[in-house]
Design an enzyme around this catalytic site. Structure first.
Site, PDB file in Angstrom:
ATOM      1  N   LYS A 109       0.805  -1.226   0.000  1.00 42.97           N
ATOM      2  CA  LYS A 109       0.000   0.000   0.000  1.00 42.97           C
ATOM      3  C   LYS A 109       0.840   1.280   0.000  1.00 42.97           C
ATOM      4  O   LYS A 109       0.444   2.293  -0.532  1.00 42.97           O
ATOM      5  CB  LYS A 109      -0.943   0.010   1.188  1.00 42.97           C
ATOM      6  N   SER A 150       1.388  -9.919  -1.223  1.00 46.44           N
ATOM      7  CA  SER A 150       1.065  -8.507  -1.004  1.00 46.44           C
ATOM      8  C   SER A 150       1.474  -7.970   0.365  1.00 46.44           C
ATOM      9  O   SER A 150       1.758  -6.786   0.497  1.00 46.44           O
ATOM     10  CB  SER A 150      -0.429  -8.269  -1.221  1.00 46.44           C
ATOM     11  N   GLU A 152      -9.720   7.390   3.841  1.00 44.58           N
ATOM     12  CA  GLU A 152     -10.666   6.511   4.533  1.00 44.58           C
ATOM     13  C   GLU A 152      -9.944   5.194   4.761  1.00 44.58           C
ATOM     14  O   GLU A 152      -9.029   4.844   4.028  1.00 44.58           O
ATOM     15  CB  GLU A 152     -11.920   6.297   3.685  1.00 44.58           C
TER      16      GLU A 152
HETATM   17  C1  LIG Z   1      -5.130  -3.882   1.557  1.00 44.17           C
HETATM   18  C2  LIG Z   1      -4.474  -5.160   1.252  1.00 44.17           C
HETATM   19  C3  LIG Z   1      -4.889  -5.981   0.175  1.00 44.17           C
HETATM   20  C4  LIG Z   1      -6.086  -5.669  -0.675  1.00 44.17           C
HETATM   21  O1  LIG Z   1      -6.034  -4.482  -1.378  1.00 44.17           O
HETATM   22  P1  LIG Z   1      -5.772  -4.428  -2.955  1.00 44.17           P
HETATM   23  O2  LIG Z   1      -6.039  -3.031  -3.315  1.00 44.17           O
HETATM   24  O3  LIG Z   1      -6.733  -5.394  -3.590  1.00 44.17           O
HETATM   25  O4  LIG Z   1      -4.377  -4.848  -3.183  1.00 44.17           O
HETATM   26  C5  LIG Z   1      -4.180  -7.135  -0.089  1.00 44.17           C
HETATM   27  N1  LIG Z   1      -3.128  -7.508   0.679  1.00 44.17           N
HETATM   28  C6  LIG Z   1      -2.711  -6.760   1.726  1.00 44.17           C
HETATM   29  C7  LIG Z   1      -1.558  -7.238   2.521  1.00 44.17           C
HETATM   30  C8  LIG Z   1      -3.364  -5.573   2.047  1.00 44.17           C
HETATM   31  O5  LIG Z   1      -2.952  -4.849   3.102  1.00 44.17           O
END
Ligand SMILES: *Cc1c(COP(=O)(O)O)cnc(C)c1O
Length: 393
Positions: free
Chosen positions: A89, A377, A111
């Site tokens: 993020k 992610s 938000e």
């Molecule tokens: C917020 C988040 C997501 C989901 O958000 P996307 O915009 O779909 O990437 C996925 N993995 C993690 C670790 C997150 O913090």
């Protein structure tokens, strides 16, 4: 077919900017300027330098040998879990705060649902010395106390949204209201590839560093820039947009999107938007959306806070509708198992969002010599309590 945004802000029939008239000047200012500002040499230099020295990029592309052996294919993990703050993020919040500064904004609003985007926003506001106000549903504030504490430590003001279901959608309404009332000095940092044009494209571009690095790293390791598949979990879709971006228009690269089935698609407790959603409008964008027969947004459910969203970004709606993307949904149970398996096989504790992507290998077979790049992610520290309760650790 083209899978990037067109000049009108659409991906196929999805996207656009469906906003109240009073928000028009803010969004229009952004639309007119985002491409020229982000293309400036000075902007790129500062963005790249912060990604390197502050976020810790490039993140490694790691060949997961024991995981690959188990599933009889070649799996590489793109290690976004190693970014500062623990997930992808921050790539986006760094990009947006640099843009905000160049637009002359000194007040940032955001938000947040689970608090991850709020923390990433509070982080870059501290870095730049800008005022930060984060809207968060009253219920989420109670559920996500550690992230609320992080935001406060970083100097942000957390404002509870007390209307409606007191969760993410209500926090979004409050943020939009704030932006309408403060059009001159305030920038609204949206946390995924959602919202009115140009947000989905802008956020996708900031996250596209993920596939840009992957191309180079894969060339080094496999002698080719293109994997056979890229895989990512999809909440709003920003980490997925990042790993897909430079492969969108290369048909030899398969695109796999993983959604949260929650307790099961037919249980009424799910967040699998491609399976359950219909065309609708959410956060100013025309996209696939889970809704009742008369068009009210359905409360989504997933064990993973980051995937607990009733829509998907317009890029992903188009990837689904056009057949370019293969969409798979994964239950809470299968995601949790896959997360624990990665711990044991590779010594990596993944975020539960990422665990959904890892779970596809139980149900989707790949060829032995396929190269599959999975975007990891985020890391699992934030999810420790959920893992503890689920597995009785
Ligand atoms: C917020 C988040 C997501 C989901 O958000 P996307 O915009 O779909 O990437 C996925 N993995 C993690 C670790 C997150 O913090």
């Amino acid at each position: 077919m083209n899978y990037n945004v067109n000049e009108k802000g659409y991906y196929g029939e999805f996207g656009g900017a469906y906003i109240p008239e009073m928000l028009y000047p803010n969004v229009e200012e952004l639309r007119q300027q985002y491409l020229s500002i982000t293309a400036e040499e000075g902007f790129q230099k500062e963005f790249r330098q912060l990604l390197r020295d502050y976020v810790g990029r490039p993140t490694p592309l790691y060949f997961a040998e024991r995981f690959s052996e188990k599933y009889n294919t070649k799996v590489y993990l793109k290690r976004e879990d190693l970014c500062h703050t623990g997930a992808h993020k921050v790539n986006n919040t760094i990009g947006q705060i640099l843009l905000a500064k160049r637009l002359g904004k000194n007040r940032i609003i955001a938000e947040t649902g689970a608090g991850q985007h709020g923390v990433a926003t509070a982080t870059v506001c501290a870095l730049m010395g800008l005022e930060c106000i984060v809207y968060m549903g009253e219920i989420d504030i109670k559920r996500q106390a550690p992230n609320v504490a992080r935001m406060k430590m970083l100097g942000a003001t957390v404002v509870p949204a007390t209307s409606g279901s007191k969760t993410l959608k209500d926090a979004t309404n409050e943020a939009i209201r704030d932006w309408i009332n403060n059009p001159v000095d305030t920038h609204y940092i949206i946390g995924s590839v959602v919202g009115p044009h140009p947000y989905p494209d802008m956020v996708a571009r900031f996250q596209s560093v993920i596939s840009e690095e992957t191309q180079k790293q894969l060339l080094e390791k496999e002698g080719r820039e293109r994997p056979d598949y890229v895989v990512a979990c999809v909440g709003g879709g920003s980490n997925a947009a990042g790993i897909y971006y430079h492969y969108l228009n290369e048909p030899e690269v398969g695109i796999i999107a993983v959604e949260a089935a929650g307790k099961g698609i037919d249980t009424g407790e799910s967040a699998a938007t491609s399976a359950l959603g219909k065309m609708g409008i959410i956060h100013g964008s025309k996209t696939l959306l889970m809704q009742t027969a008369d068009g009210q947004i359905t409360e989504p459910y997933s064990i993973s806070a980051g995937l607990d969203y009733p829509g998907v970004g317009p890029m992903h709606a188009h990837l689904f509708a056009s057949g370019r993307g293969e969409f798979i949904s994964i239950t809470d149970e299968n995601a949790m198992k896959a997360g624990l398996e990665l711990c044991k096989l590779e010594g990596i504790i993944p975020a539960i969002e990422s665990s959904h992507a890892l779970a596809i290998f139980e149900q989707r077979k790949f060829k032995e010599d396929d190269v599959v790049v999975l975007n990891l992610s985020g890391r699992g520290d934030k999810d420790l309590n959920t893992y503890i309760n689920y597995f009785n650790l």
